[in-house]
Design a protein around this motif. Structure first.
Motif, PDB file in Angstrom:
ATOM      1  N   TRP A   1       0.845  -1.205   0.000  1.00  0.00           N
ATOM      2  CA  TRP A   1       0.000   0.000   0.000  1.00  0.00           C
ATOM      3  C   TRP A   1       0.873   1.246   0.000  1.00  0.00           C
ATOM      4  CZ3 TRP A   1      -1.471   4.589   1.871  1.00  0.00           C
ATOM      5  CH2 TRP A   1      -2.777   5.025   1.644  1.00  0.00           C
ATOM      6  N   VAL A   2       1.907   1.253   0.836  1.00  0.00           N
ATOM      7  CA  VAL A   2       2.809   2.410   0.917  1.00  0.00           C
ATOM      8  C   VAL A   2       3.523   2.627  -0.418  1.00  0.00           C
ATOM      9  CG1 VAL A   2       4.912   3.284   2.024  1.00  0.00           C
ATOM     10  CG2 VAL A   2       3.097   2.267   3.416  1.00  0.00           C
ATOM     11  N   ALA A   3       3.977   1.554  -1.038  1.00  0.00           N
ATOM     12  CA  ALA A   3       4.650   1.677  -2.335  1.00  0.00           C
ATOM     13  C   ALA A   3       3.703   2.215  -3.403  1.00  0.00           C
ATOM     14  CB  ALA A   3       5.216   0.318  -2.759  1.00  0.00           C
ATOM     15  N   THR A   4       2.463   1.777  -3.366  1.00  0.00           N
ATOM     16  CA  THR A   4       1.478   2.265  -4.331  1.00  0.00           C
ATOM     17  C   THR A   4       1.185   3.737  -4.094  1.00  0.00           C
ATOM     18  OG1 THR A   4       0.504   0.053  -4.417  1.00  0.00           O
ATOM     19  CG2 THR A   4      -0.802   1.855  -5.332  1.00  0.00           C
TER      20      THR A   4
ATOM     21  N   ALA B   1     -13.923  -4.326   8.018  1.00  0.00           N
ATOM     22  CA  ALA B   1     -13.341  -3.706   9.218  1.00  0.00           C
ATOM     23  C   ALA B   1     -11.878  -4.108   9.392  1.00  0.00           C
ATOM     24  CB  ALA B   1     -14.151  -4.092  10.454  1.00  0.00           C
ATOM     25  N   VAL B   2     -11.568  -5.369   9.148  1.00  0.00           N
ATOM     26  CA  VAL B   2     -10.185  -5.832   9.262  1.00  0.00           C
ATOM     27  C   VAL B   2      -9.329  -5.144   8.196  1.00  0.00           C
ATOM     28  CG1 VAL B   2      -8.671  -7.843   9.038  1.00  0.00           C
ATOM     29  CG2 VAL B   2     -10.816  -8.027  10.313  1.00  0.00           C
ATOM     30  N   GLY B   3      -9.843  -5.035   6.983  1.00  0.00           N
ATOM     31  CA  GLY B   3      -9.125  -4.345   5.920  1.00  0.00           C
ATOM     32  C   GLY B   3      -8.926  -2.872   6.223  1.00  0.00           C
ATOM     33  N   ALA B   4      -9.911  -2.262   6.890  1.00  0.00           N
ATOM     34  CA  ALA B   4      -9.763  -0.858   7.296  1.00  0.00           C
ATOM     35  C   ALA B   4      -8.618  -0.707   8.285  1.00  0.00           C
ATOM     36  CB  ALA B   4     -11.064  -0.340   7.898  1.00  0.00           C
TER      37      ALA B   4
ATOM     38  N   GLU C   1      -5.399   1.519   7.702  1.00  0.00           N
ATOM     39  CA  GLU C   1      -5.008   2.543   8.682  1.00  0.00           C
ATOM     40  C   GLU C   1      -3.522   2.436   9.016  1.00  0.00           C
ATOM     41  OE1 GLU C   1      -5.972   3.348  13.308  1.00  0.00           O
ATOM     42  OE2 GLU C   1      -7.720   3.068  12.010  1.00  0.00           O
ATOM     43  N   ARG C   2      -3.041   1.206   9.197  1.00  0.00           N
ATOM     44  CA  ARG C   2      -1.598   1.004   9.434  1.00  0.00           C
ATOM     45  C   ARG C   2      -0.779   1.470   8.244  1.00  0.00           C
ATOM     46  NH1 ARG C   2      -0.180  -4.342   9.823  1.00  0.00           N
ATOM     47  NH2 ARG C   2       1.899  -3.608  10.289  1.00  0.00           N
ATOM     48  N   ALA C   3      -1.280   1.184   7.037  1.00  0.00           N
ATOM     49  CA  ALA C   3      -0.567   1.592   5.828  1.00  0.00           C
ATOM     50  C   ALA C   3      -0.538   3.112   5.695  1.00  0.00           C
ATOM     51  CB  ALA C   3      -1.221   0.961   4.599  1.00  0.00           C
TER      52      ALA C   3
END
Length: 180
Positions: A80-83, A137-140, A144-146
């Motif tokens: 996610w960060v790389a994207t 919710a888990v994906g959120a 959030e961490r990303a």
């Protein structure tokens, strides 16, 4: 859609992505030459940007996971960060559209895309299945961490740009390793 139209749409979308990434103001770059002739409306353009983001994110996740990492969750966050690093302006346009709203139909479609993306993040992180009621919710949580990691990376990049002497972050070290 003819082959010529398809390629023209791709060229205009690439110019829109470039404009969004250059401007970094969160505004939909609908003033790029060719947009009115290529995209029906704001929703069509936002949908194309959302698809570009999702496609790039999915590819990055697959690439991170192909190395068989020990921590799937961290691999998804890194992807996610790389994207976000590759498409910062696109991410800002999508975030602004979600926060401010466009119109009821666009808002509904963007919310659906976000929910599906979060389900994918949760499943790829090994924390849920797609059909799990808690997947969104888990994906959120993964997202959030990303976003927090991205804020740290973006903050360290801004500090470097301002002339500060900061240690290279994980993303910088990964890019350097890939370039070597």
């Amino acid at each position: 859609m003819s082959w010529t139209t398809f390629h023209r749409r791709g060229e205009v979308l690439a110019a829109v992505v470039e404009a969004a990434n250059t401007r970094r103001d969160g505004l939909l770059p609908d003033d790029v030459p060719g947009v009115p002739e290529t995209f029906r409306d704001e929703l069509d353009l936002l949908g194309a940007l959302q698809l570009r983001w999702h496609t790039r994110l999915s590819g990055r996740v697959e690439r991170e996971l192909s190395g068989q990492p020990l921590d799937l969750d961290d691999a998804v966050v890194r992807a996610w960060v790389a994207t976000a690093g590759a498409l910062p302006g696109v991410r800002e346009v999508l975030d602004r559209a979600l926060a401010v709203g466009v119109d009821p139909e666009a808002d509904r479609l963007l919310a659906t895309a976000v929910a599906k993306e979060r389900m994918m993040l949760a499943a790829m992180a090994g924390r849920s299945s797609y059909d799990d009621d808690r997947a969104v919710a888990v994906g959120a949580d993964v997202e959030e961490r990303a976003r927090a990691a991205w804020a740290r990376v973006a903050g360290s990049a801004a500090a470097r740009d301002a002339g500060a002497d900061a240690r290279p972050g994980l993303l910088d070290r990964l890019r350097a390793a890939l370039a070597a």
